[in-house]
Design a protein around this motif. Sequence first.
Motif, mmCIF file in Angstrom:
data_model
loop_
_atom_site.group_PDB
_atom_site.id
_atom_site.type_symbol
_atom_site.label_atom_id
_atom_site.label_comp_id
_atom_site.label_asym_id
_atom_site.label_seq_id
_atom_site.Cartn_x
_atom_site.Cartn_y
_atom_site.Cartn_z
ATOM 1 N N GLY A 12 -9.432 -12.665 9.076
ATOM 2 C CA GLY A 12 -10.484 -13.670 9.150
ATOM 3 C C GLY A 12 -11.460 -13.466 8.006
ATOM 4 N N GLN A 13 -11.756 -14.528 7.273
ATOM 5 C CA GLN A 13 -12.641 -14.429 6.118
ATOM 6 C C GLN A 13 -13.862 -15.304 6.321
ATOM 7 O OE1 GLN A 13 -10.865 -14.107 2.095
ATOM 8 N NE2 GLN A 13 -8.991 -14.854 3.038
ATOM 9 N N GLY A 14 -15.009 -14.745 5.993
ATOM 10 C CA GLY A 14 -16.253 -15.480 6.044
ATOM 11 C C GLY A 14 -17.013 -15.306 4.747
ATOM 12 N N GLU A 15 -18.221 -15.771 4.742
ATOM 13 C CA GLU A 15 -19.027 -15.718 3.521
ATOM 14 C C GLU A 15 -19.323 -14.291 3.093
ATOM 15 O OE1 GLU A 15 -23.443 -17.208 1.931
ATOM 16 O OE2 GLU A 15 -22.712 -17.786 3.928
ATOM 17 N N HIS A 16 -19.530 -13.410 4.063
ATOM 18 C CA HIS A 16 -20.005 -12.072 3.733
ATOM 19 C C HIS A 16 -18.927 -10.996 3.776
ATOM 20 C CE1 HIS A 16 -24.045 -13.650 3.757
ATOM 21 N NE2 HIS A 16 -23.859 -14.135 4.979
ATOM 22 N N GLY A 17 -17.721 -11.316 4.219
ATOM 23 C CA GLY A 17 -16.716 -10.278 4.270
ATOM 24 C C GLY A 17 -15.430 -10.716 4.936
ATOM 25 N N LYS A 18 -14.574 -9.720 5.181
ATOM 26 C CA LYS A 18 -13.244 -9.990 5.713
ATOM 27 C C LYS A 18 -12.972 -9.074 6.909
ATOM 28 C CE LYS A 18 -9.863 -10.762 2.859
ATOM 29 N NZ LYS A 18 -8.784 -10.586 1.847
ATOM 30 N N ILE A 19 -12.385 -9.649 7.935
ATOM 31 C CA ILE A 19 -11.949 -8.908 9.116
ATOM 32 C C ILE A 19 -10.427 -8.880 9.128
ATOM 33 C CG2 ILE A 19 -11.936 -8.829 11.640
ATOM 34 C CD1 ILE A 19 -14.581 -10.367 11.594
ATOM 35 N N ARG A 20 -9.858 -7.735 9.386
ATOM 36 C CA ARG A 20 -8.406 -7.590 9.502
ATOM 37 C C ARG A 20 -8.100 -6.870 10.812
ATOM 38 N NH1 ARG A 20 -3.841 -7.189 5.965
ATOM 39 N NH2 ARG A 20 -5.270 -7.739 4.268
ATOM 40 N N GLU A 43 -16.173 4.673 3.305
ATOM 41 C CA GLU A 43 -16.779 4.156 2.083
ATOM 42 C C GLU A 43 -16.426 2.695 1.847
ATOM 43 O OE1 GLU A 43 -14.958 5.699 -1.566
ATOM 44 O OE2 GLU A 43 -13.439 6.654 -0.289
ATOM 45 N N PHE A 44 -15.364 2.200 2.485
ATOM 46 C CA PHE A 44 -14.935 0.823 2.287
ATOM 47 C C PHE A 44 -15.486 -0.123 3.353
ATOM 48 C CE2 PHE A 44 -11.479 3.567 0.651
ATOM 49 C CZ PHE A 44 -11.540 3.208 -0.682
ATOM 50 N N GLY A 45 -15.724 0.397 4.530
ATOM 51 C CA GLY A 45 -16.165 -0.438 5.633
ATOM 52 C C GLY A 45 -15.918 0.264 6.954
ATOM 53 N N ARG A 46 -15.831 -0.512 8.009
ATOM 54 C CA ARG A 46 -15.769 0.042 9.365
ATOM 55 C C ARG A 46 -14.428 -0.266 10.014
ATOM 56 N NH1 ARG A 46 -20.233 -1.949 13.647
ATOM 57 N NH2 ARG A 46 -18.758 -3.653 13.889
ATOM 58 N N ILE A 47 -13.892 0.737 10.717
ATOM 59 C CA ILE A 47 -12.621 0.598 11.442
ATOM 60 C C ILE A 47 -12.886 0.882 12.915
ATOM 61 C CG2 ILE A 47 -10.252 1.431 11.683
ATOM 62 C CD1 ILE A 47 -10.470 2.379 8.740
ATOM 63 N N THR A 48 -12.422 -0.014 13.774
ATOM 64 C CA THR A 48 -12.635 0.127 15.218
ATOM 65 C C THR A 48 -11.285 0.253 15.916
ATOM 66 O OG1 THR A 48 -14.620 -1.262 15.048
ATOM 67 C CG2 THR A 48 -13.720 -0.866 17.253
ATOM 68 N N PRO A 49 -10.942 1.445 16.418
ATOM 69 C CA PRO A 49 -9.668 1.625 17.122
ATOM 70 C C PRO A 49 -9.816 1.386 18.620
ATOM 71 C CG PRO A 49 -10.678 3.755 16.727
ATOM 72 C CD PRO A 49 -11.647 2.720 16.211
ATOM 73 N N VAL A 50 -8.859 0.675 19.202
ATOM 74 C CA VAL A 50 -8.822 0.473 20.653
ATOM 75 C C VAL A 50 -7.364 0.521 21.087
ATOM 76 C CG1 VAL A 50 -9.417 -1.013 22.594
ATOM 77 C CG2 VAL A 50 -10.851 -1.037 20.546
ATOM 78 N N ALA A 51 -7.097 1.221 22.178
ATOM 79 C CA ALA A 51 -5.751 1.266 22.748
ATOM 80 C C ALA A 51 -5.761 0.542 24.093
ATOM 81 C CB ALA A 51 -5.281 2.708 22.924
ATOM 82 N N ASP A 67 -15.170 -7.252 -1.699
ATOM 83 C CA ASP A 67 -14.754 -6.404 -2.810
ATOM 84 C C ASP A 67 -14.207 -5.052 -2.366
ATOM 85 O OD1 ASP A 67 -17.199 -5.515 -1.915
ATOM 86 O OD2 ASP A 67 -17.973 -5.033 -3.909
ATOM 87 N N ARG A 68 -14.293 -4.738 -1.066
ATOM 88 C CA ARG A 68 -13.764 -3.469 -0.561
ATOM 89 C C ARG A 68 -12.690 -3.670 0.504
ATOM 90 N NH1 ARG A 68 -19.017 0.602 -0.105
ATOM 91 N NH2 ARG A 68 -19.835 0.205 -2.202
ATOM 92 N N ALA A 69 -12.320 -4.900 0.741
ATOM 93 C CA ALA A 69 -11.395 -5.203 1.836
ATOM 94 C C ALA A 69 -10.018 -4.587 1.615
ATOM 95 C CB ALA A 69 -11.283 -6.716 2.013
#
Length: 251
Positions: free
Chosen positions: A143-151, A94-102, A171-173
């Motif tokens: 990383g922050q841009g105009e449309h959202g945030k990457i962590r 509901e907040f956004g997308r999470i991508t797991p990689v090992a 607003d959901r980061a």
Amino acid sequence: MAMWPFGKKQEAAESTYEDPTPEVPEDVEPQEATVAGDTGPFDGDTVDIAEFDFSDFSLGILDLGSMRIPLPKNSQVQVEMGEQGPKMVHIVTEFGRITPVAFAAPNSAGQWAEAGEQITQGMMGDGLETDVDQGPWGPEIIGQGEHGKIRVIGVEGPRWMLRMTTTAPHDRAEGLRDLAREITARTFVYRGSDPILAGNSLPVVLPKQLVEQVQQAMQQRAEQAQQQAAQALKAQSQQVDEVPTEEPTEK
């Protein structure tokens, strides 16, 4: 959101956490994954996932072979398709997308610090404003841009490194940050004994249900490509038929 309200099954009735959110000093060093204990991420080759109870958090385990991830409630799994097939697996919340990689890693620590520098440079190259946040396992790259945030969260384990990349609107980061840490704390990584070059991602095996969905998606993509090609040929043929031909002039 409280952090890590879970324990081993045989200890679940006795385990209570009044304030499980760890306080992280600013000069914290990257911490390794838990090999044994009540919080992870865990080394699946030495810790049995069956000993843990995640029912308060998850309705099921996403088994990807090299990773087993308790999926949070109200989440979905999305497979990103490439030209050759599945490219990446995402957990959509509901907040956004999470991508797991090992990844495979050497015995010595330091791979996350090196990877963090490369990730930061890549974000800057994409025009993002970068920052570093201290999380439960050490530095997290933002990383922050105009449309959202990457962590990007990184944790080093025994000969492996787990990376969780989150993408969310501004607003959901924070909600996605907390949820990603919850998922990371419950994730099991299976390095195995096969020789894999450090820095390479560990192999992912999709569950049967996802494989069937991917096959259907690939078939639909192929059918759409055939339809588009047929339509293009038909349109080209019509254009040729509509070209007026010049009548030969009499001399």
